[in-house]
Enzyme design. Structure first.
Site, PDB file in Angstrom:
ATOM      1  N   HIS A   9       0.865  -1.183   0.000  1.00 10.25           N
ATOM      2  CA  HIS A   9       0.000   0.000   0.000  1.00 10.25           C
ATOM      3  C   HIS A   9       0.899   1.229   0.000  1.00 10.25           C
ATOM      4  O   HIS A   9       1.738   1.409   0.878  1.00 10.25           O
ATOM      5  CB  HIS A   9      -0.919   0.023   1.223  1.00 10.25           C
ATOM      6  CG  HIS A   9      -1.890   1.182   1.197  1.00 10.25           C
ATOM      7  ND1 HIS A   9      -3.163   1.072   0.698  1.00 10.25           N
ATOM      8  CD2 HIS A   9      -1.747   2.478   1.587  1.00 10.25           C
ATOM      9  CE1 HIS A   9      -3.773   2.235   0.783  1.00 10.25           C
ATOM     10  NE2 HIS A   9      -2.927   3.116   1.324  1.00 10.25           N
ATOM     11  N   CYS A  10       0.731   2.084  -0.998  1.00  5.55           N
ATOM     12  CA  CYS A  10       1.572   3.271  -1.138  1.00  5.55           C
ATOM     13  C   CYS A  10       0.770   4.514  -0.780  1.00  5.55           C
ATOM     14  O   CYS A  10      -0.200   4.853  -1.476  1.00  5.55           O
ATOM     15  CB  CYS A  10       2.101   3.380  -2.571  1.00  5.55           C
ATOM     16  SG  CYS A  10       3.133   4.829  -2.845  1.00  5.55           S
ATOM     17  N   PRO A  11       1.142   5.228   0.287  1.00  6.53           N
ATOM     18  CA  PRO A  11       0.394   6.440   0.656  1.00  6.53           C
ATOM     19  C   PRO A  11       0.532   7.556  -0.367  1.00  6.53           C
ATOM     20  O   PRO A  11      -0.346   8.419  -0.473  1.00  6.53           O
ATOM     21  CB  PRO A  11       1.005   6.833   2.006  1.00  6.53           C
ATOM     22  CG  PRO A  11       2.365   6.225   2.010  1.00  6.53           C
ATOM     23  CD  PRO A  11       2.239   4.956   1.234  1.00  6.53           C
TER      24      PRO A  11
ATOM     25  N   ASN B 175      -2.137   6.949  -2.551  1.00  7.07           N
ATOM     26  CA  ASN B 175      -3.365   6.722  -1.790  1.00  7.07           C
ATOM     27  C   ASN B 175      -4.108   5.486  -2.284  1.00  7.07           C
ATOM     28  O   ASN B 175      -5.330   5.508  -2.476  1.00  7.07           O
ATOM     29  CB  ASN B 175      -4.279   7.949  -1.875  1.00  7.07           C
ATOM     30  CG  ASN B 175      -5.462   7.861  -0.920  1.00  7.07           C
ATOM     31  OD1 ASN B 175      -5.356   7.277   0.157  1.00  7.07           O
ATOM     32  ND2 ASN B 175      -6.600   8.421  -1.312  1.00  7.07           N
ATOM     33  N   ASN B 176      -3.378   4.406  -2.479  1.00  9.50           N
ATOM     34  CA  ASN B 176      -4.009   3.185  -2.959  1.00  9.50           C
ATOM     35  C   ASN B 176      -3.040   2.023  -2.800  1.00  9.50           C
ATOM     36  O   ASN B 176      -1.840   2.220  -2.619  1.00  9.50           O
ATOM     37  CB  ASN B 176      -4.390   3.316  -4.436  1.00  9.50           C
ATOM     38  CG  ASN B 176      -5.456   2.334  -4.861  1.00  9.50           C
ATOM     39  OD1 ASN B 176      -5.943   1.542  -4.052  1.00  9.50           O
ATOM     40  ND2 ASN B 176      -5.833   2.376  -6.126  1.00  9.50           N
TER      41      ASN B 176
END
Length: 301
Positions: free
Chosen positions: A151-153, A156-157
């Protein structure tokens, strides 16, 4: 499900839902967005920094340049790469990464699987869904994601089966504009030193220096981060192993794909210019609010 079948939960047992969520073609193409505060702030920062870099490159270094073609060529190249980077970011953020239908672990659905006696299936107790092989639950997206890498902030996904291609393009284009900005900063600094900071920018020398130093720091940081992520993603695709699977050191229970098969499965079809285009397969969204059986508003794309 008959007594001969076994169901293994990931954590603790939760009761099965009484009915299955209806899946229409419109539901499959609904707008995907994660309302996570940290992710939205990180996405905003990403866009702000790209626009800041574009401002410094265009108004501080290129427009004051005495060479017309130098300004035009570098301006077109940098802005084109910036547009491709932001488009890739949007496609990564707003594309369903491969979410498993929520609440599909119903009695009716499992009976339709026609499992053999002794066959094991996995149910996620958090989203109450049947987990396919290589799927993992994301606590931020609150869904199980097929072939979840991480999950990559910043986007945002989650990065998963359906949006990994756009994430790879995002890291590639950000690395390219970062390296381009570093090269332009170096050339601009040498040019300003030669003329002793006279007529090398429409801004005052202190302001020009501060903007260029900040851009250099930003470009160096972003280039390092995205270049590492780009190579890591390519390695994961070619080795057919996600980052989660690598960290868990899991022995593969699936048949690994070859390098070219892995690349084709992510980027689609034979090698072509479409591989590097974030606009491939894009359709103009039409937001049509509707009500799901859970009572929440959804938007079809």
């Amino acid at each position: 499900m008959s007594s001969g079948h076994r169901q293994r939960d990931v954590e603790q047992q939760r009761p099965l839902l009484d009915r299955e969520e209806e899946r229409s073609p419109e539901a499959e193409r609904r707008l995907w967005f994660i309302p996570d505060c940290c992710g939205m702030v990180c996405a905003f920062i990403t866009w702000f920094l790209v626009f800041f870099a574009d401002f410094v490159v265009t108004f501080v270094m290129l427009l004051p340049s005495r060479s017309f073609w130098y300004a035009v060529v570098n301006g077109v190249l940098f802005n084109s790469l910036a547009v491709l980077a932001l488009a890739s970011h949007l496609r990564t953020m707003l594309t369903d990464p491969g979410a498993v239908p929520k609440g599909n672990a119903t009695k009716k659905y499992m009976e339709s699987l026609q499992l053999k006696p002794g066959e094991v299936i996995y149910k996620c107790p958090k989203c109450c869904s049947i987990k396919p092989e290589r799927a993992h639950h994301c606590s931020i997206c609150k869904r199980c994601i097929r072939k979840m890498d991480h999950h990559c902030p910043w986007v945002n996904n989650c990065v998963g089966e359906k949006n990994q291609r756009f994430f790879v393009l995002f890291t590639m284009y950000v690395a390219l504009i970062s390296s381009h900005a570093l090269a332009l900063c170096g050339y601009q600094f040498i040019s300003c030193v030669r003329v002793q900071w006279r007529d090398c920018s429409d801004f005052s020398p202190p302001v020009t220096m501060m903007l260029m130093i900040f851009l250099c720091m930003e470009s160096l940081l972003f280039f390092t981060f995205t270049a590492v992520m780009f190579t890591t993603q390519l390695h994961s695709i070619c080795s057919d192993e996600t980052e989660i699977e690598r960290l868990k050191n899991q022995k593969p229970t699936w048949e690994r794909q070859t390098r070219w098969a892995g690349l084709r499965s992510v980027f689609g079809g034979r090698p072509s210019l479409l591989w590097v285009s974030p606009f491939a397969g894009f359709k103009l969204p039409t937001l049509l609010p509707r009500r799901s059986w859970r009572g929440g508003a959804e938007f079809s794309v």
